[in-house]
Design a protein around this motif. Sequence first.
Motif, PDB file in Angstrom:
ATOM      1  N   ASP A 123       0.894  -1.293   0.128  1.00 15.99           N
ATOM      2  CA  ASP A 123       0.113  -0.093  -0.003  1.00 15.99           C
ATOM      3  C   ASP A 123       0.967   1.514  -0.064  1.00 15.99           C
ATOM      4  O   ASP A 123       2.172   1.102   0.031  1.00 15.99           O
ATOM      5  N   HIS A 124       0.324   2.452  -0.119  1.00 10.15           N
ATOM      6  CA  HIS A 124       1.109   3.672  -0.094  1.00 10.15           C
ATOM      7  C   HIS A 124       1.989   3.992   1.254  1.00 10.15           C
ATOM      8  O   HIS A 124       2.841   4.518   1.059  1.00 10.15           O
ATOM      9  N   GLU A 125       1.501   3.298   2.406  1.00 11.43           N
ATOM     10  CA  GLU A 125       2.300   3.488   3.459  1.00 11.43           C
ATOM     11  C   GLU A 125       3.559   2.756   3.512  1.00 11.43           C
ATOM     12  O   GLU A 125       4.544   3.203   3.783  1.00 11.43           O
ATOM     13  N   ASP A 126       3.334   1.405   2.793  1.00 14.18           N
ATOM     14  CA  ASP A 126       4.381   0.761   2.435  1.00 14.18           C
ATOM     15  C   ASP A 126       5.632   1.348   1.531  1.00 14.18           C
ATOM     16  O   ASP A 126       6.555   1.389   1.873  1.00 14.18           O
ATOM     17  N   SER A 127       4.973   2.048   0.745  1.00 13.68           N
ATOM     18  CA  SER A 127       5.769   2.440  -0.367  1.00 13.68           C
ATOM     19  C   SER A 127       6.530   3.619   0.384  1.00 13.68           C
ATOM     20  O   SER A 127       7.745   3.929  -0.246  1.00 13.68           O
ATOM     21  N   GLU A 128       5.916   4.630   1.180  1.00 14.78           N
ATOM     22  CA  GLU A 128       6.464   5.494   1.429  1.00 14.78           C
ATOM     23  C   GLU A 128       7.628   5.166   2.650  1.00 14.78           C
ATOM     24  O   GLU A 128       8.693   5.860   2.863  1.00 14.78           O
ATOM     25  N   ARG A 129       7.220   4.181   3.524  1.00 18.62           N
ATOM     26  CA  ARG A 129       8.461   3.507   4.308  1.00 18.62           C
ATOM     27  C   ARG A 129       9.613   2.861   3.565  1.00 18.62           C
ATOM     28  O   ARG A 129      10.622   3.382   4.086  1.00 18.62           O
ATOM     29  N   LEU A 130       9.382   2.205   2.436  1.00 23.65           N
ATOM     30  CA  LEU A 130      10.256   1.924   1.673  1.00 23.65           C
ATOM     31  C   LEU A 130      11.520   2.944   1.421  1.00 23.65           C
ATOM     32  O   LEU A 130      12.604   2.895   1.276  1.00 23.65           O
ATOM     33  N   ALA A 131      10.670   3.885   0.542  1.00 18.78           N
ATOM     34  CA  ALA A 131      11.551   5.270   0.135  1.00 18.78           C
ATOM     35  C   ALA A 131      12.196   5.857   1.225  1.00 18.78           C
ATOM     36  O   ALA A 131      13.323   6.112   1.049  1.00 18.78           O
ATOM     37  N   GLY A 132      11.606   5.904   2.470  1.00 16.33           N
ATOM     38  CA  GLY A 132      12.406   6.450   3.478  1.00 16.33           C
ATOM     39  C   GLY A 132      13.736   5.609   3.915  1.00 16.33           C
ATOM     40  O   GLY A 132      14.401   6.074   4.530  1.00 16.33           O
ATOM     41  N   GLN A 133      13.375   4.373   3.929  1.00 15.83           N
ATOM     42  CA  GLN A 133      14.561   3.456   4.403  1.00 15.83           C
ATOM     43  C   GLN A 133      15.654   3.520   3.428  1.00 15.83           C
ATOM     44  O   GLN A 133      16.808   3.569   3.620  1.00 15.83           O
ATOM     45  N   VAL A 134      15.417   3.604   1.951  1.00 16.51           N
ATOM     46  CA  VAL A 134      16.460   3.760   1.010  1.00 16.51           C
ATOM     47  C   VAL A 134      17.272   5.096   1.050  1.00 16.51           C
ATOM     48  O   VAL A 134      18.202   4.994   1.189  1.00 16.51           O
ATOM     49  N   ARG A 135      16.392   6.374   1.189  1.00 15.68           N
ATOM     50  CA  ARG A 135      16.946   7.386   1.390  1.00 15.68           C
ATOM     51  C   ARG A 135      17.753   7.618   2.754  1.00 15.68           C
ATOM     52  O   ARG A 135      19.082   8.051   2.730  1.00 15.68           O
ATOM     53  N   HIS A 136      17.445   7.042   3.638  1.00 17.56           N
ATOM     54  CA  HIS A 136      18.227   6.886   5.049  1.00 17.56           C
ATOM     55  C   HIS A 136      19.691   6.198   4.759  1.00 17.56           C
ATOM     56  O   HIS A 136      20.596   6.456   5.325  1.00 17.56           O
ATOM     57  N   ARG A 137      19.318   4.757   4.080  1.00 15.87           N
ATOM     58  CA  ARG A 137      20.484   4.064   3.631  1.00 15.87           C
ATOM     59  C   ARG A 137      21.577   4.756   2.896  1.00 15.87           C
ATOM     60  O   ARG A 137      22.699   4.592   3.008  1.00 15.87           O
ATOM     61  N   LEU A 138      21.143   5.657   1.961  1.00 15.16           N
ATOM     62  CA  LEU A 138      21.971   6.510   1.318  1.00 15.16           C
ATOM     63  C   LEU A 138      22.392   7.813   1.932  1.00 15.16           C
ATOM     64  O   LEU A 138      23.173   8.578   1.370  1.00 15.16           O
TER      65      LEU A 138
END
Length: 369
Positions: A123-138
């Motif tokens: 869902d959109h919450e999962d999508s936003e969470r994944l985007a945040g995780q990737v940004r944090h990783r980088l």
Amino acid sequence: MDKLALGQRIADAREDAGLTQEDVSRAVGLDRSAVSRLEKGDRKLSVPELVAVANVLGRPLAYFVAEPVPSVVSRRSDSAAPHHTSRALDTELEQFAADVRSCVEMGLLAPVERNPQACTPRDHEDSERLAGQVRHRLGLGNGPVQDLGAVSEDLGLYTYSVSLGKHGPDGGCVEVGEESSALGVAVINGEAAHGRRRMTLAHELGHWLCGDAYDSQASLESEKMISSFAIHFLAPRSGVAEVWRRNSGWNTRDRALAVGASFRLSWSAAVGQLRNLGLISQDERRHLGREEPKFGDYLRLRLSWDNELSSPYISPAYASACLNGYTSGRLTADRTVELLRGTLSAEELPRKNALEPDDYRRSFAGHDD
């Protein structure tokens, strides 16, 4: 590659070049019937003949001899592109993927480990969470992604931006390597608008990270979730809200322009994300969407951004790998220029590395004095 597959490639390349069999036969000194038999897979082709055909059709020799890569998938396009334009994307993806694979086999590029548990957000919450995780990783914080091509290759996705027509497909991606250890390859339409190019690459990055680069049966809902990841990756909630607050003295349209310029988004993507985050109403979104801003609207507000991913563009690490292959003597000048796809000429190639004494000794090892 077998004769049938080679013949089909010759036929496709000839049609893409707008040539008849008679045109090809005259240019390479073959009978028209010989060209017809070649395309049907009924005739073998000598190496000199293949070189001549490749030159006439404007394709690198590798296009006719390399084994095909997996089927092209995750094609992103909002336009009803004609068949030949889709085939152009397929061709560019296949050639670029084959070249990336060649660099891996030569040890110039290294595959990355994949997450076997990766999957498309639900869902959109999962999508936003994944985007945040990737940004944090980088380590990106909440600001704009300054160099999306470089960021993508840090995650194992290499990009080539090529002209596919203003109304052509936006782009696509494939996977090169084994399921657990591979590289991603994306081709982006360099003639699309700037914000659209970035959104396309972020979308393909989502496919790559979610492990579905081969998922040709992706549903409309999964595509929506990948697009949701892409917009949250490019324009995170806290960053957009910060720009929105910082320009609180401007009217709604100008504040939207500031968000679009800050995060290098198309107008539709900027307005859509503002609505996603509850910063504007649905009526405001509809009103803003009726009039696409012009370049002067941004300049009036002293807003601008780099023309990123314009054609031709090659991921910097891929370019570096090819040039290291050249300076070390593993790639010829012609092959290096071919791999770099018009981003560098032969005259611009760096100087080759000088041989060290140990290299000379190895060269003469086994020879009599």
